[in-house]
Design a protein around this motif. Structure first.
Motif: not given
Length: 115
Positions: A73-82, A85-94, A6-10
């Motif tokens: 194994y596969v690894y999924a990294k979810a990174s915050l795009i947006h 206050r209500t919605t969040q957009l995530w990019e997930i690279k596998i 886990v990191g600041e935005n992922y």
């Protein structure tokens, strides 16, 4: 699914590729890949929002599968795009164990106030 970083935005998780997640011809099933992506993206929303005040729901997910994998194994990294206050957009690279891109997903989540 095991959360490994886990990191600041992922957030990163890993998942074994074996017969439990194979298509009949022995490669990773796209549905299992999308389940991994939504799991790590939704978990990331909980990490970066106040889980005492909000519940998180996925409202849209899209996936492009680029490469096959049959073991390891596969690894999924979810990174915050947006982060709204209500919605969040995530990019997930596998990626695979050699850091090759297997799939790329986008997940939109919504934070709903707990009643």
């Amino acid at each position: 699914i095991e959360y490994v970083d886990v990191g600041e935005n992922y957030l990163v998780a890993k998942m074994p590729v074996n017969s439990a997640v194979h298509q009949p011809d022995g490669i990773l099933h796209g549905g299992a890949t999308v389940a991994l992506a939504e799991s790590v993206g939704s978990a990331a929303s909980y990490v970066f929002l106040d889980a005492q005040k909000f519940v998180v729901r996925g409202i849209e997910i899209s996936a492009n599968h680029l490469k096959s994998v049959s073991e390891g194994y596969v690894y999924a990294k979810a990174s915050l795009i947006h982060k709204g206050r209500t919605t969040q957009l995530w990019e997930i690279k596998i990626t695979d164990e050699q850091d090759r891109l297997i799939s790329i997903c986008k997940l939109t989540t919504i934070a709903l106030a707990k009643s």
